[in-house]
Motif scaffolding. Structure first.
Motif, PDB file in Angstrom:
ATOM      1  N   ILE A 132       0.732   0.767  13.755  1.00 59.90           N
ATOM      2  CA  ILE A 132       1.170   0.746  12.342  1.00 59.90           C
ATOM      3  C   ILE A 132       2.241  -0.327  12.162  1.00 59.90           C
ATOM      4  CG2 ILE A 132       2.296   2.092  10.507  1.00 59.90           C
ATOM      5  CD1 ILE A 132       1.193   4.618  12.032  1.00 59.90           C
ATOM      6  N   LEU A 133       3.176  -0.383  13.124  1.00 59.33           N
ATOM      7  CA  LEU A 133       4.265  -1.359  13.031  1.00 59.33           C
ATOM      8  C   LEU A 133       3.730  -2.790  13.081  1.00 59.33           C
ATOM      9  CD1 LEU A 133       7.051   0.219  15.289  1.00 59.33           C
ATOM     10  CD2 LEU A 133       6.907   0.214  12.810  1.00 59.33           C
ATOM     11  N   ILE A 134       2.694  -3.005  13.916  1.00 59.42           N
ATOM     12  CA  ILE A 134       2.159  -4.368  14.074  1.00 59.42           C
ATOM     13  C   ILE A 134       1.242  -4.740  12.905  1.00 59.42           C
ATOM     14  CG2 ILE A 134       0.678  -5.836  15.531  1.00 59.42           C
ATOM     15  CD1 ILE A 134       1.836  -4.133  17.931  1.00 59.42           C
ATOM     16  N   ASP A 135       0.370  -3.791  12.521  1.00 61.47           N
ATOM     17  CA  ASP A 135      -0.624  -4.106  11.481  1.00 61.47           C
ATOM     18  C   ASP A 135      -0.031  -4.186  10.074  1.00 61.47           C
ATOM     19  OD1 ASP A 135      -2.392  -4.090  13.495  1.00 61.47           O
ATOM     20  OD2 ASP A 135      -3.223  -2.090  13.077  1.00 61.47           O
ATOM     21  N   ARG A 136       1.122  -3.570   9.860  1.00 58.68           N
ATOM     22  CA  ARG A 136       1.700  -3.546   8.500  1.00 58.68           C
ATOM     23  C   ARG A 136       3.065  -4.228   8.516  1.00 58.68           C
ATOM     24  NH1 ARG A 136      -1.574   0.696   6.209  1.00 58.68           N
ATOM     25  NH2 ARG A 136      -0.668   0.231   4.187  1.00 58.68           N
ATOM     26  N   PRO A 137       3.073  -5.577   8.625  1.00 59.60           N
ATOM     27  CA  PRO A 137       4.373  -6.268   8.771  1.00 59.60           C
ATOM     28  C   PRO A 137       5.324  -6.027   7.600  1.00 59.60           C
ATOM     29  CG  PRO A 137       2.589  -7.845   8.374  1.00 59.60           C
ATOM     30  CD  PRO A 137       1.948  -6.523   8.627  1.00 59.60           C
ATOM     31  N   ILE A 138       4.782  -5.966   6.369  1.00 61.27           N
ATOM     32  CA  ILE A 138       5.684  -5.751   5.219  1.00 61.27           C
ATOM     33  C   ILE A 138       6.352  -4.378   5.335  1.00 61.27           C
ATOM     34  CG2 ILE A 138       5.840  -5.556   2.686  1.00 61.27           C
ATOM     35  CD1 ILE A 138       3.452  -7.465   2.494  1.00 61.27           C
ATOM     36  N   GLY A 139       5.530  -3.390   5.740  1.00 60.40           N
ATOM     37  CA  GLY A 139       6.059  -2.039   5.930  1.00 60.40           C
ATOM     38  C   GLY A 139       7.129  -2.018   7.009  1.00 60.40           C
ATOM     39  N   THR A 140       6.872  -2.761   8.086  1.00 65.85           N
ATOM     40  CA  THR A 140       7.826  -2.781   9.200  1.00 65.85           C
ATOM     41  C   THR A 140       9.149  -3.398   8.752  1.00 65.85           C
ATOM     42  OG1 THR A 140       5.939  -3.026  10.659  1.00 65.85           O
ATOM     43  CG2 THR A 140       8.097  -3.474  11.617  1.00 65.85           C
ATOM     44  N   ILE A 141       9.040  -4.501   7.962  1.00 66.33           N
ATOM     45  CA  ILE A 141      10.270  -5.135   7.462  1.00 66.33           C
ATOM     46  C   ILE A 141      11.031  -4.147   6.567  1.00 66.33           C
ATOM     47  CG2 ILE A 141      11.164  -6.983   5.949  1.00 66.33           C
ATOM     48  CD1 ILE A 141       8.741  -8.694   6.974  1.00 66.33           C
ATOM     49  N   MET A 167      12.158   4.867  -1.039  1.00 63.51           N
ATOM     50  CA  MET A 167      13.269   5.447  -0.283  1.00 63.51           C
ATOM     51  C   MET A 167      14.422   4.443  -0.162  1.00 63.51           C
ATOM     52  SD  MET A 167      12.243   8.414   0.061  1.00 63.51           S
ATOM     53  CE  MET A 167      13.579   9.159   0.946  1.00 63.51           C
ATOM     54  N   TRP A 168      14.065   3.161   0.000  1.00 67.35           N
ATOM     55  CA  TRP A 168      15.119   2.141   0.070  1.00 67.35           C
ATOM     56  C   TRP A 168      15.852   2.059  -1.263  1.00 67.35           C
ATOM     57  CZ3 TRP A 168      15.616  -2.709  -2.469  1.00 67.35           C
ATOM     58  CH2 TRP A 168      16.743  -3.427  -2.068  1.00 67.35           C
ATOM     59  N   GLY A 169      15.085   2.125  -2.347  1.00 70.37           N
ATOM     60  CA  GLY A 169      15.698   2.084  -3.683  1.00 70.37           C
ATOM     61  C   GLY A 169      16.741   3.170  -3.845  1.00 70.37           C
ATOM     62  N   ILE A 170      16.400   4.388  -3.430  1.00 72.07           N
ATOM     63  CA  ILE A 170      17.341   5.505  -3.579  1.00 72.07           C
ATOM     64  C   ILE A 170      18.544   5.315  -2.648  1.00 72.07           C
ATOM     65  CG2 ILE A 170      17.617   8.016  -3.438  1.00 72.07           C
ATOM     66  CD1 ILE A 170      14.492   8.146  -3.860  1.00 72.07           C
ATOM     67  N   ARG A 184       0.867  -1.181   0.000  1.00 72.15           N
ATOM     68  CA  ARG A 184       0.000   0.000   0.000  1.00 72.15           C
ATOM     69  C   ARG A 184       0.914   1.245   0.000  1.00 72.15           C
ATOM     70  NH1 ARG A 184      -2.679  -3.390  -1.324  1.00 72.15           N
ATOM     71  NH2 ARG A 184      -4.469  -4.390  -0.388  1.00 72.15           N
ATOM     72  N   SER A 185       0.311   2.408   0.249  1.00 72.98           N
ATOM     73  CA  SER A 185       1.081   3.665   0.166  1.00 72.98           C
ATOM     74  C   SER A 185       2.343   3.655   1.039  1.00 72.98           C
ATOM     75  CB  SER A 185       0.211   4.840   0.592  1.00 72.98           C
ATOM     76  OG  SER A 185      -0.909   4.901  -0.204  1.00 72.98           O
ATOM     77  N   TRP A 186       2.178   3.209   2.289  1.00 70.90           N
ATOM     78  CA  TRP A 186       3.290   3.217   3.238  1.00 70.90           C
ATOM     79  C   TRP A 186       4.449   2.357   2.720  1.00 70.90           C
ATOM     80  CZ3 TRP A 186       5.971   5.517   6.621  1.00 70.90           C
ATOM     81  CH2 TRP A 186       6.646   4.897   7.657  1.00 70.90           C
ATOM     82  N   GLU A 187       4.103   1.180   2.236  1.00 70.53           N
ATOM     83  CA  GLU A 187       5.121   0.253   1.741  1.00 70.53           C
ATOM     84  C   GLU A 187       5.783   0.814   0.467  1.00 70.53           C
ATOM     85  OE1 GLU A 187       2.091  -0.714   2.644  1.00 70.53           O
ATOM     86  OE2 GLU A 187       2.497  -1.966   4.395  1.00 70.53           O
ATOM     87  N   MET A 188       4.966   1.417  -0.402  1.00 72.24           N
ATOM     88  CA  MET A 188       5.528   1.960  -1.643  1.00 72.24           C
ATOM     89  C   MET A 188       6.492   3.111  -1.339  1.00 72.24           C
ATOM     90  SD  MET A 188       4.715   0.120  -4.129  1.00 72.24           S
ATOM     91  CE  MET A 188       5.448   1.016  -5.467  1.00 72.24           C
ATOM     92  N   ARG A 218       2.523  11.081   1.635  1.00 72.04           N
ATOM     93  CA  ARG A 218       1.440  11.941   2.110  1.00 72.04           C
ATOM     94  C   ARG A 218       0.135  11.159   2.254  1.00 72.04           C
ATOM     95  NH1 ARG A 218       2.782  16.153  -2.302  1.00 72.04           N
ATOM     96  NH2 ARG A 218       1.062  17.451  -1.631  1.00 72.04           N
ATOM     97  N   ARG A 219      -0.097  10.231   1.339  1.00 76.64           N
ATOM     98  CA  ARG A 219      -1.295   9.391   1.459  1.00 76.64           C
ATOM     99  C   ARG A 219      -1.228   8.543   2.726  1.00 76.64           C
ATOM    100  NH1 ARG A 219      -2.208   6.800  -4.350  1.00 76.64           N
ATOM    101  NH2 ARG A 219      -3.087   8.583  -5.405  1.00 76.64           N
ATOM    102  N   ALA A 220      -0.052   7.952   2.960  1.00 75.80           N
ATOM    103  CA  ALA A 220       0.124   7.088   4.124  1.00 75.80           C
ATOM    104  C   ALA A 220      -0.086   7.885   5.407  1.00 75.80           C
ATOM    105  CB  ALA A 220       1.508   6.461   4.103  1.00 75.80           C
ATOM    106  N   LEU A 221       0.439   9.118   5.434  1.00 71.49           N
ATOM    107  CA  LEU A 221       0.294   9.945   6.637  1.00 71.49           C
ATOM    108  C   LEU A 221      -1.178  10.270   6.901  1.00 71.49           C
ATOM    109  CD1 LEU A 221       3.323  12.405   6.395  1.00 71.49           C
ATOM    110  CD2 LEU A 221       2.999  10.530   8.003  1.00 71.49           C
ATOM    111  N   LEU A 222      -1.933  10.480   5.826  1.00 72.19           N
ATOM    112  CA  LEU A 222      -3.374  10.740   5.981  1.00 72.19           C
ATOM    113  C   LEU A 222      -4.085   9.523   6.560  1.00 72.19           C
ATOM    114  CD1 LEU A 222      -4.947  12.678   2.988  1.00 72.19           C
ATOM    115  CD2 LEU A 222      -4.895  13.318   5.389  1.00 72.19           C
TER     116      LEU A 222
END
Lengths: 496, 204
Positions: A467-476, A152-155, A143-147, A453-457
């Motif tokens: 957020i850390l618990i519910d979005r494991p892919i994002g956390t990784i 940012m990781w890519g850069i 989702r937005s957070w992961e994207m 900005r979408r993720a922050l909304l």
């Protein structure tokens, strides 16, 4: 069943004689370009995007894949025959191949390089086909957070991989690229950002003229003023190596293919890192007798380097197609060509452009076969080409830079942009800053900005721990981003 | 540092021999402590400017969707990175090396090298080429029974510019330079315009 039908449809398009001819043209241009000292794969890709603007979608893709496959191999020809690597990733091939050429085995060294490249491409393609479905499945969960984190990781990783022992310089280059990507109308509110009243800037800064400037004009400014080294055309001799000899190196080839593909999939790490790493690992793993030959003319070393830098092509296509994150600067040019032809790369590539992935697989396979044939056919013409001075060839590329950057949007502002990018690229080069992170950041910047900005909304009323618990892919991904910076700042800094 | 300067090729060969990771583009062989010092200052100023202009963008709805949010954070991190570059260079080479500047002599030393003078000359010629071509706007057509010959601003400017560059760098005879410049520009124009139907700059 549906997929088989799709594969057959794409195969019918790809095997059309016109397509084969276009691919052959791309491979030939690529080999000749790669063989010329000072003309890199990325430069070839960046400049030929302009030429592909007049082509239809499939033709343009086939052409660019041909150029990519051909130019990665091309560097080996000059490396072996005149001791100057056509492309930087051919340095290991140069060390070994030229020693063999001096012993009268130049043809066999080149034949081994051709076979190595052919095998490397196959390993890269097979691994690409194998892993694309899994990565696409994973990418669809983003989702937005992961994207945002992925961009940012890519850069960040591109900065780390491009700059070697000074990752901070790679990050600075990437962050400057991010700032460039913010120029133009903001996607959410339509506010003009950093345009300073210049209306043309409201459309944003296109990354294609930037790519042409940074990898085309900068290269010309770097190479043309240098004193041209004399070309030393030599006799080639027998080219095709005996099968028995090749089988001896199959283990090394397989290992190098996997290294090359993995390195290719990491943003910022391209054919140079792949061939250098594979060469180094190959030396450590070689038998005692073979290890004595390393640095003095080893066929196994050539296999390691050439398999790895060619397997890198398949690897670099993996994140490019599935995540929209180019594996290296040359893949960024492929991405630009795809986007220019309205191919939406990323997790939805299969749904938005059904069949295009199969076409790319088939295109890579065709380009590989053509590369094998053309590499053997072009060795002797290349020897003749080396006798032409660089001071004659480089000026001829200047109009291509101008035409290519103009052709993208038929906007002369892009030509000015290309020129400025060329000058900035030259200054950054003189200061030891890598250029690939900047291009990657210009591509990924809008994606990062919008998704953050979408993720922050979305997260406005949530606690950070949920957020850390519910979005494991994002956390990784968050952990990976933090580790990338930690590794660059503390571990690599201390090693030096 | 300056006397230890290596070419990219030499640095690559050395890194292969020692098994050191130099990255995809390398770079250390071209830098110097003083250059890194200048770079850190320029990057910090750039970061500060970015932050300032990001603040000017305001927040139309909420802070979370503010158009200047990520640019502000990027500017702030650029300042941090500039600080990081400064600290790293100081640790490696010391403050004295970083501040070792030759002042105006550095410019004369730069200009004393033939290669650098040639680079500046090339930049100037390409810059003028780009500017003049941008002012061109004509496309003459000469129809014949088998082909329409065209001569546009692109050919009018590109041929003399490439001729001049070839004359300076290739140093062949006037006739050779002229023939190569004309041949390649006409060939490129025909390939782009007639082969791939791409409009050329300066051609109206």
């Amino acid at each position: 069943m549906f997929e088989l039908q799709e594969v057959l449809t794409q195969a019918a398009i790809a095997f059309h004689p016109w397509m084969i001819w276009i691919c052959l043209l791309g491979v030939t241009l690529g080999i000749l370009w790669g063989a010329m000292p000072g003309l890199s794969t990325t430069m070839a890709m960046a400049l030929l995007i302009g030429l592909s603007t007049g082509m239809s979608q499939h033709v343009a893709i086939m052409f660019m894949l041909g150029v990519y496959t051909g130019s990665v191999f091309g560097g080996a020809i000059s490396a072996v025959l005149i001791n100057i690597p056509g492309t930087p990733d051919a340095v290991p091939t140069m060390i070994e191949g030229h020693k063999l050429a001096l012993r009268g085995e130049g043809g066999l060294a080149l034949g081994t390089a051709i076979m190595g490249s052919f095998m490397g491409n196959w390993i890269g393609i097979i691994l690409l086909i194998t892993f694309i479905p899994a990565i696409l499945f994973l990418a669809l969960q983003f989702r937005s957070w992961e994207m945002f984190l992925l961009s940012m990781w890519g850069i960040a990783i591109c900065g780390s991989m491009a700059a070697g022992d000074m990752p901070i310089k790679g990050w600075i280059s990437g962050w400057i690229g991010l700032m460039i990507s913010f120029v133009g109308l903001d996607i959410i509110h339509g506010v003009a950002r950093f345009t300073f009243g210049v209306r043309t800037l409201e459309d944003g800064i296109s990354y294609i003229p930037l790519l042409i400037g940074l990898f085309g004009l900068t290269e010309i400014l770097k190479v043309l003023p240098q004193k041209s080294p004399p070309g030393i055309p030599s006799e080639v001799g027998r080219i095709i190596p005996p099968m028995k000899q090749l089988m001896k190196y199959s283990k090394a080839a397989f290992r190098s293919g996997i290294i090359g593909t993995i390195i290719g999939a990491i943003p910022g790490a391209g054919a140079n890192v792949a061939s250098f790493l594979s060469y180094d690992i190959g030396r450590r793993r070689a038998g005692e007798e073979e290890r004595q030959k390393w640095g003095k003319g080893s066929y196994e070393a050539i296999v390691c380097a050439e398999v790895a830098n060619n397997a890198n092509i398949g690897g670099s296509m993996l994140p490019t197609l599935t995540l929209g994150i180019p594996g290296n600067a040359a893949a960024a040019a492929i991405l630009a060509a795809l986007e220019m032809k309205n191919v939406v790369v990323g997790p939805t590539i299969q749904t938005e452009n059904p069949g295009i992935i199969f076409f790319i697989y088939i295109g890579l396979i065709i380009a590989n076969f053509l590369m094998y044939g053309m590499a053997i056919a072009l060795i002797k013409p290349c020897v003749k080409l080396f006798s032409l001075p660089r001071t004659l060839l480089m000026p001829l590329i200047i109009p291509i830079c101008v035409m290519g950057s103009f052709a993208v949007a038929l906007n002369y502002f892009d030509v000015y942009l290309m020129f400025i990018a060329g000058i900035v690229g030259y200054i950054l080069h003189r200061f030891g800053f890598p250029l690939a992170p900047m291009v990657l950041a210009v591509i990924l910047g809008p994606l990062a900005d919008e998704n953050m900005r979408r993720a922050l909304l979305v997260f406005e009323d949530e606690h950070w721990w949920s957020i850390l618990i519910d979005r494991p892919i994002g956390t990784i991904l968050l952990v990976i981003v933090i580790y990338t910076f930690y590794d660059g700042i503390f571990k690599r800094g201390k090693e030096q | 540092m300056a006397d230890q300067k290596k070419s990219r090729l030499e640095a690559d060969i050395e890194s292969l021999e020692k098994g050191i990771f130099t990255g995809e583009e390398g770079g250390d062989e071209r830098s110097s402590p003083h250059k890194d010092f200048i770079a850190s200052i320029v990057v910090a100023i750039f970061g500060a400017f970015s932050m300032y202009f990001s603040l000017q963008l305001g927040a139309p709805e909420s802070l979370y969707t503010a158009p200047g949010l990520l640019p502000f954070v990027t500017g702030a991190s650029l300042i941090l990175m500039a600080w990081g570059l400064f600290v790293k260079t100081r640790r490696r080479y010391g403050m004295e090396e970083m501040l070792k500047s030759e002042g105006t002599r550095a410019i004369s030393a730069y200009l004393a090298e033939t290669e650098n003078r040639r680079t500046l000359l090339l930049m100037t010629i390409v810059g003028l080429y780009v500017i003049v071509l941008g002012q061109m706007d004509f496309d003459w057509r000469f129809k014949t029974s088998f082909y329409t010959f065209r001569f546009s601003g692109f050919e009018a400017i590109s041929i003399p510019v490439i001729f001049v560059i070839l004359r300076f760098f290739w140093r062949s005879t006037l006739l050779n330079c002229f023939l190569v410049a004309t041949g390649i520009v006409v060939f490129l124009a025909v390939v782009f315009r007639d082969g791939f139907l791409i409009l050329l700059p300066g051609a109206g």
